[in-house]
Scaffold this motif. Structure first.
Motif, PDB file in Angstrom:
ATOM      1  N   ASN A 121      63.803  32.119  45.342  1.00 19.64           N
ATOM      2  CA  ASN A 121      64.958  32.982  45.647  1.00 19.64           C
ATOM      3  C   ASN A 121      64.730  34.412  44.873  1.00 19.64           C
ATOM      4  O   ASN A 121      64.815  35.516  45.402  1.00 19.64           O
TER       5      ASN A 121
ATOM      6  N   GLU B 110      60.941  35.033  33.838  1.00 14.65           N
ATOM      7  CA  GLU B 110      60.862  33.421  33.963  1.00 14.65           C
ATOM      8  C   GLU B 110      60.611  32.852  32.765  1.00 14.65           C
ATOM      9  O   GLU B 110      59.718  33.058  31.885  1.00 14.65           O
TER      10      GLU B 110
ATOM     11  N   ASN C 249      58.857  26.917  35.512  1.00 10.61           N
ATOM     12  CA  ASN C 249      57.388  27.407  35.673  1.00 10.61           C
ATOM     13  C   ASN C 249      57.643  28.600  36.403  1.00 10.61           C
ATOM     14  O   ASN C 249      58.772  28.724  37.235  1.00 10.61           O
TER      15      ASN C 249
ATOM     16  N   MET D 284      61.214  25.235  41.208  1.00 13.84           N
ATOM     17  CA  MET D 284      61.116  24.138  42.057  1.00 13.84           C
ATOM     18  C   MET D 284      60.073  24.316  43.260  1.00 13.84           C
ATOM     19  O   MET D 284      59.561  23.489  44.130  1.00 13.84           O
TER      20      MET D 284
ATOM     21  N   THR E 146      58.884  20.037  48.986  1.00  9.66           N
ATOM     22  CA  THR E 146      58.191  19.438  50.164  1.00  9.66           C
ATOM     23  C   THR E 146      58.133  20.627  51.354  1.00  9.66           C
ATOM     24  O   THR E 146      57.637  20.081  52.355  1.00  9.66           O
TER      25      THR E 146
ATOM     26  N   ALA F 178      60.390  21.535  53.764  1.00 14.42           N
ATOM     27  CA  ALA F 178      61.096  21.436  54.864  1.00 14.42           C
ATOM     28  C   ALA F 178      62.023  22.699  54.887  1.00 14.42           C
ATOM     29  O   ALA F 178      62.829  22.536  54.106  1.00 14.42           O
TER      30      ALA F 178
ATOM     31  N   VAL G 189      65.728  34.903  29.814  1.00 15.56           N
ATOM     32  CA  VAL G 189      66.925  36.015  29.664  1.00 15.56           C
ATOM     33  C   VAL G 189      68.211  35.169  29.168  1.00 15.56           C
ATOM     34  O   VAL G 189      68.484  33.838  29.700  1.00 15.56           O
TER      35      VAL G 189
ATOM     36  N   ASN H 136      70.399  28.015  45.765  1.00 19.59           N
ATOM     37  CA  ASN H 136      71.139  27.412  46.542  1.00 19.59           C
ATOM     38  C   ASN H 136      72.630  27.350  46.214  1.00 19.59           C
ATOM     39  O   ASN H 136      73.550  26.707  46.836  1.00 19.59           O
TER      40      ASN H 136
ATOM     41  N   THR I 276      66.503  25.635  51.115  1.00 15.91           N
ATOM     42  CA  THR I 276      65.841  26.704  50.556  1.00 15.91           C
ATOM     43  C   THR I 276      65.849  27.791  51.544  1.00 15.91           C
ATOM     44  O   THR I 276      66.009  29.028  51.616  1.00 15.91           O
TER      45      THR I 276
HETATM   46  P1  FAD Z   1      64.050  27.588  41.720  1.00 22.04           P
HETATM   47  O1  FAD Z   1      62.904  27.248  42.449  1.00 22.04           O
HETATM   48  O2  FAD Z   1      64.694  26.521  40.688  1.00 22.04           O
HETATM   49  O3  FAD Z   1      63.708  28.602  40.383  1.00 22.04           O
HETATM   50  C1  FAD Z   1      64.469  29.040  39.552  1.00 22.04           C
HETATM   51  C2  FAD Z   1      63.588  29.669  38.256  1.00 22.04           C
HETATM   52  O4  FAD Z   1      64.469  30.159  37.133  1.00 22.04           O
HETATM   53  C3  FAD Z   1      62.922  28.403  37.720  1.00 22.04           C
HETATM   54  O5  FAD Z   1      61.544  28.815  37.560  1.00 22.04           O
HETATM   55  C4  FAD Z   1      63.638  28.539  35.896  1.00 22.04           C
HETATM   56  O6  FAD Z   1      62.519  28.264  35.115  1.00 22.04           O
HETATM   57  C5  FAD Z   1      63.965  29.749  35.953  1.00 22.04           C
HETATM   58  N1  FAD Z   1      65.134  30.121  35.049  1.00 22.04           N
HETATM   59  C6  FAD Z   1      66.208  29.335  34.590  1.00 22.04           C
HETATM   60  N2  FAD Z   1      66.765  30.026  33.694  1.00 22.04           N
HETATM   61  C7  FAD Z   1      66.188  30.938  33.542  1.00 22.04           C
HETATM   62  C8  FAD Z   1      66.330  31.889  32.281  1.00 22.04           C
HETATM   63  N3  FAD Z   1      67.532  31.964  31.527  1.00 22.04           N
HETATM   64  N4  FAD Z   1      65.661  33.168  31.914  1.00 22.04           N
HETATM   65  C9  FAD Z   1      64.252  33.003  32.947  1.00 22.04           C
HETATM   66  N5  FAD Z   1      64.037  32.167  34.064  1.00 22.04           N
HETATM   67  C10 FAD Z   1      65.077  31.211  34.086  1.00 22.04           C
HETATM   68  N6  FAD Z   1      63.822  22.404  49.311  1.00 22.04           N
HETATM   69  C11 FAD Z   1      64.130  22.437  50.642  1.00 22.04           C
HETATM   70  O7  FAD Z   1      64.743  23.523  51.390  1.00 22.04           O
HETATM   71  N7  FAD Z   1      63.170  21.692  51.490  1.00 22.04           N
HETATM   72  C12 FAD Z   1      62.409  20.795  50.892  1.00 22.04           C
HETATM   73  O8  FAD Z   1      61.609  20.242  51.519  1.00 22.04           O
HETATM   74  C13 FAD Z   1      62.341  20.532  49.529  1.00 22.04           C
HETATM   75  N8  FAD Z   1      61.605  19.818  48.770  1.00 22.04           N
HETATM   76  C14 FAD Z   1      61.845  19.436  47.444  1.00 22.04           C
HETATM   77  C15 FAD Z   1      61.005  18.724  46.800  1.00 22.04           C
HETATM   78  C16 FAD Z   1      60.685  18.681  45.360  1.00 22.04           C
HETATM   79  C17 FAD Z   1      59.941  17.570  44.640  1.00 22.04           C
HETATM   80  C18 FAD Z   1      61.584  19.505  44.509  1.00 22.04           C
HETATM   81  C19 FAD Z   1      61.409  19.667  43.047  1.00 22.04           C
HETATM   82  C20 FAD Z   1      62.550  20.363  45.241  1.00 22.04           C
HETATM   83  C21 FAD Z   1      62.605  20.498  46.700  1.00 22.04           C
HETATM   84  N9  FAD Z   1      63.362  21.367  47.143  1.00 22.04           N
HETATM   85  C22 FAD Z   1      63.413  21.673  48.554  1.00 22.04           C
HETATM   86  C23 FAD Z   1      64.327  22.424  46.428  1.00 22.04           C
HETATM   87  C24 FAD Z   1      63.621  23.794  46.559  1.00 22.04           C
HETATM   88  O9  FAD Z   1      62.581  23.673  45.784  1.00 22.04           O
HETATM   89  C25 FAD Z   1      64.717  24.781  45.855  1.00 22.04           C
HETATM   90  O10 FAD Z   1      65.965  24.719  46.819  1.00 22.04           O
HETATM   91  C26 FAD Z   1      63.998  25.998  45.608  1.00 22.04           C
HETATM   92  O11 FAD Z   1      63.072  26.015  44.638  1.00 22.04           O
HETATM   93  C27 FAD Z   1      65.200  27.099  44.996  1.00 22.04           C
HETATM   94  O12 FAD Z   1      64.793  28.240  44.720  1.00 22.04           O
HETATM   95  P2  FAD Z   1      65.345  29.123  43.521  1.00 22.04           P
HETATM   96  O13 FAD Z   1      64.600  30.088  43.420  1.00 22.04           O
HETATM   97  O14 FAD Z   1      66.659  29.310  43.901  1.00 22.04           O
HETATM   98  O15 FAD Z   1      65.370  28.212  42.404  1.00 22.04           O
END
Ligand code: FAD
Length: 525
Positions: free
Chosen positions: A20, A41, A120, A124, A129, A131, A234, A477, A489
């Motif tokens: 995101n 990050e 990281n 996530m 996975t 999907a 942050v 999410n 996602t």
């Molecule tokens: P994230 O990917 O969680 O990223 C958020 C980031 O913010 C992290 O890197 C975190 O370190 C960083 N952060 C947090 N706080 C701070 C701060 N204060 N300052 C700086 N950085 C910060 N979703 C699906 O739709 N389909 C799937 O098949 C699926 N399978 C999955 C399987 C596994 C094993 C896992 C772990 C997740 C799965 N998901 C799946 C979920 C999917 O990975 C997440 O929905 C998606 O990564 C969300 O994206 P995001 O950017 O919102 O959050």
């Protein structure tokens, strides 16, 4: 060693580098060229290019190191014999994620014991996975007229393939059997089909899993005005006179704190840490942290009945570094009548334990995972402490979470549905579908949810801008307001694209102000 330098001011500060946060950087790079963008990050960069999915790391040891480095301050992935999912009675923890260490369950409540996060570059999205189903029926927010177009664009950013395993030897069999069971009475759009996946097959046949690297794309990497800062946490969004005006960044390499002014701030820090950062910044609308929503999940495994044994199907997938393709990934979509999301996949790709000590005949055992829509309630929430802090110095979270009578009813119906699916496919392994501990979905939603109007039940409006704080956007999410059962996602990235376009429009409407902000300075730690 000299302290790293952070820019005193940028146009857009993005917190979090998962799919995101990356979507904001990408859309802004495409639509507002010249706008300065900083992505902060908290975790380390694992790969070059940053944000690669770790499954693309061919060397197993290197991959384990990358997973371990994603697991925050209490990592658990240590060896090749990593034990995730082997003991279903324990809190489930997946490689590349770390659990909320405490506060995940209050006395007398169900709690979310397996609540996890990744820290990281790529979030996530370096471990998922992939999907990418589209939401349907009540899963869709009903106040976004352009949702389908945003979902199309999210598919583009995530590199989604509609049927990457089309030639898998058992994929037709699986889909035909599931279709015969579930399709009668369903609209075309909600019938059994291949699961769209953020995966593509390279010319040499290898699979490439999309991570945040794909979302960032060349557009962001080649943008001289966009910079990624790993190990940069942050700790506060600066708000003055009802406007976001910057962030305070804690450099985890040397412990120094820095103020970075910004015209727009985007918090894409996952469903737990996005509301945490808002709380820490004094942004506390009534719905903050509420309507927390983890999809209850059950799994089952089945041995396909009466299938021809092709040479490919005989290939033993165990020990392979990449997913193998015997049966592909099939999808039984959510409907209002059957409010669960079913995915059926070859076991190596599935977050499902192999039941007991039954050794599957190669390629013929498939895992079934059924996710349920949650009965949403304001009382399901993450609360933050004004005094106690977590491992990262942020307000300590405490989870309140209870399954309702309706949830139990949905669960009983999902159990019937997954049994029907198993019986249609072959012979179930084990007597009963297995209920995973709450949190195992890894699909937490709702804590900064979107609403059509500011009536106290939402944190942000339809463009993702937080009610009452101009220039502050939330992503992830956590923005999804519906009881979504499918993998979220694709939808959260679609909503992020809408927010990023809004910022791009506002930046380009007032170009004189781009990069013209003044005045950040390093603040003492
Ligand atoms: P994230 O990917 O969680 O990223 C958020 C980031 O913010 C992290 O890197 C975190 O370190 C960083 N952060 C947090 N706080 C701070 C701060 N204060 N300052 C700086 N950085 C910060 N979703 C699906 O739709 N389909 C799937 O098949 C699926 N399978 C999955 C399987 C596994 C094993 C896992 C772990 C997740 C799965 N998901 C799946 C979920 C999917 O990975 C997440 O929905 C998606 O990564 C969300 O994206 P995001 O950017 O919102 O959050």
């Amino acid at each position: 060693e000299m302290s790293r330098s952070f820019p005193p001011a940028v146009d857009v500060a993005i917190v979090g580098s998962g799919p995101n946060g990356a979507a904001y950087a990408r859309v802004l790079s495409e639509r507002a060229p010249g706008a300065t963008i900083a992505v902060f990050e908290v975790g380390p960069a694992l790969t070059d290019p940053p944000g690669l999915h770790v499954k693309n790391i061919a060397d197993l040891d290197e991959r384990l190191v990358a997973q371990r480095r994603s697991e925050g301050l209490r990592p658990h992935t240590a060896t090749k014999e990593e034990a995730a999912y082997t003991d279903p009675t324990k809190r489930v923890v997946r490689a590349g994620t770390h659990l909320l260490p405490d506060g995940f369950q209050q006395p007398g409540e169900d709690g979310i014991p397996a609540l996890a996060m990744s820290s990281n570059v790529g979030g996530m999205g370096a471990h998922w996975t992939c999907a990418c189903p589209r939401p349907g029926d009540a899963e869709r927010p009903d106040f976004l007229p352009d949702l389908d177009e945003l979902l199309d664009d999210a598919e583009r950013l995530l590199g989604v393939s509609r049927d990457p395993f089309g030639s898998a030897p058992y994929s037709d069999v699986v889909r035909e059997r599931l279709g015969a069971e579930f399709d009668p009475g369903r609209r075309a759009e909600r019938r059994v089909r291949s699961m769209p996946l953020a995966v593509h097959v390279r010319d040499d046949g290898a699979l490439v899993w999309s991570g945040a690297d794909v979302v960032f794309g060349e557009e962001t990497r080649a943008n001289p005005a966009a910079t990624l800062f790993p190990e940069a946490q942050v700790r506060r969004v600066l708000v003055e006179d009802g406007r976001a005006v910057g962030v305070v960044v804690h450099d985890r390499r040397d412990g120094s704190d820095h103020e970075v002014r910004a015209r727009f701030v985007v918090v894409a820090a996952d469903a737990l840490r996005t509301p945490q950062l808002l709380f820490a910044s004094g942004v506390r609308p009534p719905a903050l942290g509420r309507y927390l929503n983890d999809q209850p999940q059950m799994v089952f495994a089945v041995r396909l009945r009466d299938v021809a044994r092709t040479p490919e199907a005989e290939h033993d997938p165990r020990g392979d570094t990449a997913i193998v393709q015997q049966s592909g990934v099939s999808w039984v979509p959510y409907t209002d009548e059957d409010p669960f999301h079913g995915q059926v996949m070859q076991l190596d790709a599935s977050p499902v334990p192999i039941v007991g000590d039954d050794v599957p005949a190669p390629g013929t055992v498939v895992g079934l995972g059924w996710f349920c829509g949650k009965d949403l309630q304001a009382s399901d929430r993450v609360e933050f402490d004004d005094t106690a802090t977590d491992d990262y110095g942020m307000p300590k979270p405490r989870i309140h979470y209870t399954l309702t009578g309706q949830d139990r009813e949905t669960f009983a119906r999902a159990r019937d549905s997954i049994r029907r699916a198993a019986a249609a496919l072959g012979d179930p392994l084990g007597d009963e579908p297995f209920v995973l501990p709450s949190g195992a979905s890894l699909h937490y939603q709702g804590t900064t949810r979107m609403g059509a109007v500011d009536d106290g039940t939402s944190v942000c409006g339809p463009t993702s801008e937080v009610w009452g704080v101009a220039g502050l956007y939330v992503a992830g999410n956590n923005v999804i307001p519906t009881p979504m059962a499918c993998n979220p996602t694709l939808t959260s990235v679609a909503l992020a694209i809408g927010g990023a376009r809004d910022i791009a429009d506002r930046l380009t409407a007032d170009p004189s102000a781009v990069s013209a902000e003044s005045g950040g300075h390093a603040v003492p730690a």
